[in-house]
Design a protein around this motif. Sequence first.
Motif, PDB file in Angstrom:
ATOM      1  N   LEU A  12      34.213  37.865  40.071  1.00 24.71           N
ATOM      2  CA  LEU A  12      34.318  36.844  38.928  1.00 24.71           C
ATOM      3  C   LEU A  12      35.536  36.272  38.847  1.00 24.71           C
ATOM      4  O   LEU A  12      36.031  35.864  37.666  1.00 24.71           O
ATOM      5  CB  LEU A  12      33.709  37.462  37.679  1.00 24.71           C
ATOM      6  N   HIS A  13      36.719  36.377  39.709  1.00 27.44           N
ATOM      7  CA  HIS A  13      38.071  36.089  39.426  1.00 27.44           C
ATOM      8  C   HIS A  13      38.219  34.630  39.298  1.00 27.44           C
ATOM      9  O   HIS A  13      39.089  34.287  38.336  1.00 27.44           O
ATOM     10  CB  HIS A  13      38.999  36.293  40.611  1.00 27.44           C
ATOM     11  N   ARG A  14      37.237  33.448  39.748  1.00 30.33           N
ATOM     12  CA  ARG A  14      37.508  32.215  39.011  1.00 30.33           C
ATOM     13  C   ARG A  14      36.971  31.999  37.884  1.00 30.33           C
ATOM     14  O   ARG A  14      37.554  31.201  36.933  1.00 30.33           O
ATOM     15  CB  ARG A  14      36.668  31.405  40.190  1.00 30.33           C
TER      16      ARG A  14
ATOM     17  N   ALA B 276      39.573  30.759  35.151  1.00 28.74           N
ATOM     18  CA  ALA B 276      39.299  29.452  34.255  1.00 28.74           C
ATOM     19  C   ALA B 276      39.118  29.696  32.511  1.00 28.74           C
ATOM     20  O   ALA B 276      38.617  28.875  31.970  1.00 28.74           O
ATOM     21  CB  ALA B 276      38.013  28.961  34.934  1.00 28.74           C
ATOM     22  N   LYS B 277      39.294  31.251  32.291  1.00 31.13           N
ATOM     23  CA  LYS B 277      38.844  31.577  30.956  1.00 31.13           C
ATOM     24  C   LYS B 277      37.345  31.163  30.609  1.00 31.13           C
ATOM     25  O   LYS B 277      37.174  30.840  29.328  1.00 31.13           O
ATOM     26  CB  LYS B 277      39.952  30.791  29.895  1.00 31.13           C
ATOM     27  N   GLN B 278      36.693  31.082  31.571  1.00 30.70           N
ATOM     28  CA  GLN B 278      35.137  31.022  31.068  1.00 30.70           C
ATOM     29  C   GLN B 278      34.552  32.240  30.602  1.00 30.70           C
ATOM     30  O   GLN B 278      33.347  32.175  30.194  1.00 30.70           O
ATOM     31  CB  GLN B 278      34.088  30.364  32.236  1.00 30.70           C
TER      32      GLN B 278
ATOM     33  N   PHE C 129      43.860  41.122  36.091  1.00 31.55           N
ATOM     34  CA  PHE C 129      43.457  40.616  34.681  1.00 31.55           C
ATOM     35  C   PHE C 129      44.023  41.567  33.565  1.00 31.55           C
ATOM     36  O   PHE C 129      43.500  40.859  32.404  1.00 31.55           O
ATOM     37  CB  PHE C 129      41.802  40.737  34.661  1.00 31.55           C
ATOM     38  N   TYR C 130      44.877  42.412  33.769  1.00 28.02           N
ATOM     39  CA  TYR C 130      45.186  43.242  32.409  1.00 28.02           C
ATOM     40  C   TYR C 130      46.873  43.395  32.692  1.00 28.02           C
ATOM     41  O   TYR C 130      47.379  44.110  31.853  1.00 28.02           O
ATOM     42  CB  TYR C 130      44.496  44.428  32.257  1.00 28.02           C
TER      43      TYR C 130
END
Length: 302
Positions: free
Chosen positions: A43-45, A49-51, A76-77
């Motif tokens: 789920l990196h995209r 994309a802050k979705q 991501f952290y």
Amino acid sequence: MNRRSFLEAVALLGAGALAHRAAAAASVSEPGPLRISLAQWSLHRTFRAKQADPMDFARIARRDFGIDAVEYVNQFYFENLSKALVEDLRKRAEYEGVRSLLIMCDGEGRIGAPEEAERRKTVENHRRWADAARALGCHAIRVNASSQGTFDEQQKLAADGLRGLVELCEPLGISVLVENHGGLSSHGRWLAGVMRLVDHPRCGTLPDFGNFTIDRRTDERYDRYQGVTELMPFAQAVSAKSHDFDDASGEETATDFARMLEIVRAAGYSGYVGIEYEGGRLSEADGIHATRRLLERHGCRV
């Protein structure tokens, strides 16, 4: 009881004992069903994309994909890592009934750097992720075996750095896993040799079905089936890398999943197989669903 009855009873008891031992042996030698987990990189995209919020990863895995085991990615952290953040992640996973398996660590230096000081610094850089893994209830961190020099030199340097990292992680109950992830780490025989040099039960591999490009400039590649075969004896996690699927059969177009899972099972592995979708034709959500269906078709289960 007369002699004949006694002998018949003994024979029955002996047969029962033999049957019990045979059943016990079968339960040990035949690994159980492979379990499906979800790697956060799938789920990196979406996250970039802050979705979606990376803090919600466990909830997304459980509610959107029906998966109850996850593999985090440190990227991501990276900027906001703290004890409070890790505790929040732990509580969210616990609330969803999701098991935290490992943290994939990138960007913390070369574990096989030629200079000893750099190798030691890389080991120390991973300390915060080992601490986070322990707090989350993970069994491992995944690291990279980047190095420099000849084939043999890089093996020795990577083994030295990994040994230092294992010594740091062992008191925490955390294992150190190396993924085939570019450079010589994507050469199955090289990485298997590194494992033999380290020679520690808490140092293992995370074979990835698709990461066997050794040099992107020359497109030098290692045979993926041979590579996974060589890495499986040391595996403590497995990554089911997927990119695209045949519309008619649902099979992955670059990797024969049936063959790969046969290799995985033949090694006696019975742990988790992590979905890591990296394709571009399908959305990330559709790619995850397609990979799950494919794994389930070949005998894996959530």
